[in-house]
Enzyme design. Structure first.
Site, PDB file in Angstrom:
ATOM      1  N   TYR A 143      -3.366  73.797 -33.349  1.00 53.60           N
ATOM      2  CA  TYR A 143      -3.969  73.209 -32.248  1.00 53.60           C
ATOM      3  C   TYR A 143      -5.232  73.748 -31.602  1.00 53.60           C
ATOM      4  O   TYR A 143      -5.239  73.908 -30.863  1.00 53.60           O
ATOM      5  CB  TYR A 143      -3.014  71.932 -31.029  1.00 53.60           C
ATOM      6  CG  TYR A 143      -4.125  71.255 -30.383  1.00 53.60           C
ATOM      7  CD1 TYR A 143      -5.380  70.546 -30.774  1.00 53.60           C
ATOM      8  CD2 TYR A 143      -3.719  71.292 -28.890  1.00 53.60           C
ATOM      9  CE1 TYR A 143      -6.062  69.239 -30.117  1.00 53.60           C
ATOM     10  CE2 TYR A 143      -5.134  70.696 -27.989  1.00 53.60           C
ATOM     11  CZ  TYR A 143      -6.034  69.733 -28.712  1.00 53.60           C
ATOM     12  OH  TYR A 143      -6.709  69.246 -27.327  1.00 53.60           O
ATOM     13  N   ASP A 228       6.015  72.330 -27.246  1.00 59.77           N
ATOM     14  CA  ASP A 228       5.288  70.919 -26.965  1.00 59.77           C
ATOM     15  C   ASP A 228       5.721  69.604 -27.827  1.00 59.77           C
ATOM     16  O   ASP A 228       5.938  70.112 -29.197  1.00 59.77           O
ATOM     17  CB  ASP A 228       4.064  71.502 -27.463  1.00 59.77           C
ATOM     18  CG  ASP A 228       2.681  70.417 -27.048  1.00 59.77           C
ATOM     19  OD1 ASP A 228       3.111  69.258 -27.306  1.00 59.77           O
ATOM     20  OD2 ASP A 228       1.739  70.729 -26.986  1.00 59.77           O
ATOM     21  N   ILE A 230       5.056  66.645 -28.360  1.00 60.14           N
ATOM     22  CA  ILE A 230       4.046  65.081 -27.224  1.00 60.14           C
ATOM     23  C   ILE A 230       3.553  64.660 -28.635  1.00 60.14           C
ATOM     24  O   ILE A 230       3.915  63.197 -28.305  1.00 60.14           O
ATOM     25  CB  ILE A 230       2.921  65.632 -27.485  1.00 60.14           C
ATOM     26  CG1 ILE A 230       2.311  66.478 -28.289  1.00 60.14           C
ATOM     27  CG2 ILE A 230       2.762  66.630 -26.146  1.00 60.14           C
ATOM     28  CD1 ILE A 230       0.350  66.813 -28.203  1.00 60.14           C
ATOM     29  N   LYS A 271       0.461  60.308 -27.633  1.00 59.12           N
ATOM     30  CA  LYS A 271       0.771  60.215 -29.370  1.00 59.12           C
ATOM     31  C   LYS A 271       1.745  58.966 -29.372  1.00 59.12           C
ATOM     32  O   LYS A 271       1.390  58.222 -30.407  1.00 59.12           O
ATOM     33  CB  LYS A 271       1.420  61.075 -29.642  1.00 59.12           C
ATOM     34  CG  LYS A 271      -0.002  62.551 -29.313  1.00 59.12           C
ATOM     35  CD  LYS A 271      -1.184  62.468 -30.347  1.00 59.12           C
ATOM     36  CE  LYS A 271      -1.487  63.634 -29.267  1.00 59.12           C
ATOM     37  NZ  LYS A 271      -3.711  63.236 -29.238  1.00 59.12           N
TER      38      LYS A 271
END
Length: 438
Positions: A143, A228, A230, A271
């Site tokens: 990302y 991470d 998410i 999300k």
């Protein structure tokens, strides 16, 4: 005179990822007011079940939400300043995290730190675990915002762990060792490995073999793992999501080994529940020192007590959450299939994926040359001539020119399919051009 932080270029704002957003905002598509405008498919936002969330709000509004019973009183919420968070919200979000992980790992709310979004959570962990002269290894592609989140204010360096399309961009032991060698040659101390699982931008979940490899590598090197997660609630197809916590529990079932104190998970409700504006992030760690320090740092960016209160009510509605999660998976799977099928009609393929809000799209055959310059030219043509914004692979630090992240959940299906038609037109026009010069 301004500080060096103001004038430095490490924020990443010059990335094509952010530039694409700026160009969209200058000329946003609207089916009536601006039908020739730019369609935004560069934003990983989940709106496919927003109608379900709005319906819950309409049905559950109560005149006495801010009554005088317990923590629901307006006075209590308005004056609440404890950066540990509302106990009821922490309890409900810990329960929700456990359920998303199919209760293979039980999340203890005492090990949670609440943060204003996952961006803040990731930065806080960097401040806790590393500093200038230290490095974190990150598998590519990743990302683009992580360049800002992890290093801009912390001074921590990012060392890419290179992956390849030859094996579906899977992490290998050789790639991990090579990245560690690069860090050593640069005089950097490797403090940890940063993962996104499910992956942004690939839309894939880490395999159990990859997780075992990562744990073995990190244990051997004595470094941290930041995972991470998410997108954990966006997994819509097999294989199932395996949290890093589950993999560590399998590798160290006693729960008291040193590796447990070096594993830290980031999550949020942005999300899976489609609520990025509420800034509902969190850190989970079994390292008491990290939890203590991160809790103190969270005071610089707290979640409002009103947001915590509202979400504690939503998360407590187990029946609604089960139905929402099932419908969310169904709609994401359908939307992903529609995008892939539409692009496939022009011979464009997407990386096989099972999660996330995007496809990793292969446009290598459309490039006149296998260079990042050619990739950027194609991206600019896509924005300025065909009216679609996506994220070039180079903005995600992909080593192979021609890959693009295309989001499919941040707009209506009708608008997404119009964007697909525009991309197909670009592909076919470029194909005709390339055929003409060969």
């Amino acid at each position: 005179m301004l500080s060096k932080k103001v004038t430095c270029k490490s924020h990443g704002q010059e990335s094509s990822y952010f530039i694409g957003w700026q160009e969209y905002e200058k000329n946003p598509y609207d089916p009536r007011a601006n039908p020739s405008g730019i369609i935004q498919l560069g934003l990983a936002e989940n709106q496919v079940c927003f109608d379900k969330m709005e319906s819950w709000i309409r049905k559950n509004q109560e005149n006495n939400w801010f009554g005088t019973v317990g923590a629901s009183s307006f006075r209590d919420l308005a004056l609440f300043q404890d950066y540990h968070g509302l106990p009821q919200y922490k309890y409900e979000v810990a329960k929700y995290m456990s359920e998303i992980r199919q209760k293979r790992v039980i999340i203890d709310s005492d090990n949670l730190v609440l943060t204003a979004g996952a961006t803040a959570a990731n930065e806080i962990l960097m401040f806790c675990l590393a500093g200038p002269g230290d490095a974190f290894l990150i598998p590519t592609p990743y990302y683009p915002g992580l360049d800002r989140d992890l290093r801009w204010r912390t001074g921590v360096e990012i060392i890419p762990v290179q992956t390849s399309s030859e094996n579906g961009f899977r992490i290998t032991g050789r790639a991990l060792e090579d990245a560690a060698d690069v860090a050593r040659k640069l005089g950097l101390k490797v403090k940890g490995l940063f993962l996104t699982n499910p992956s942004n931008p690939l839309g894939t979940t880490l395999s159990e073999d990859e997780l075992d490899l990562i744990i073995k590598f990190s244990s051997g090197a004595g470094i941290h793992i930041v995972s991470d997660e998410i997108y954990a609630g966006t997994v819509f197809d097999s294989p199932r999501f395996v949290s890093t916590l589950e993999a560590v529990a399998r590798a160290s079932p006693g729960g008291d080994s040193a590796i447990w104190r070096r594993v830290h998970v980031v999550s949020s409700l942005s999300k899976d529940l489609g609520l990025p504006g509420f800034r509902l992030g969190l850190i989970y760690s079994r390292n008491a020192a990290v939890v203590d320090a991160a809790t103190k740092m969270s005071s610089f960016g707290l979640i409002s007590s009103q947001s915590q209160f509202l979400l504690s009510r939503i998360l407590a509605d187990s029946r609604f959450l089960r139905r929402y999660a099932a419908e969310n998976r169904r709609r994401l799977k359908r939307r992903r299939a529609a995008l892939a099928a539409g692009l496939g009609r022009s011979g464009v393929r997407c990386l096989s994926s099972n999660a996330g809000l995007f496809c990793w799209v292969d446009l290598r055959r459309v490039l006149p040359a296998a260079t990042f310059e050619a990739e950027m030219d194609l991206w600019k043509k896509m924005i300025y001539e065909y009216g679609v914004n996506v994220s070039p692979g180079s903005s995600c630090h992909c080593t192979e020119p021609g890959w693009f992240r295309v989001c499919f959940a941040n707009t209506s299906e009708e608008t997404m399919l119009l964007a697909v038609d525009r991309i197909r037109a670009l592909v076919e026009d470029n194909h005709d051009f390339l055929m003409g010069i060969n």
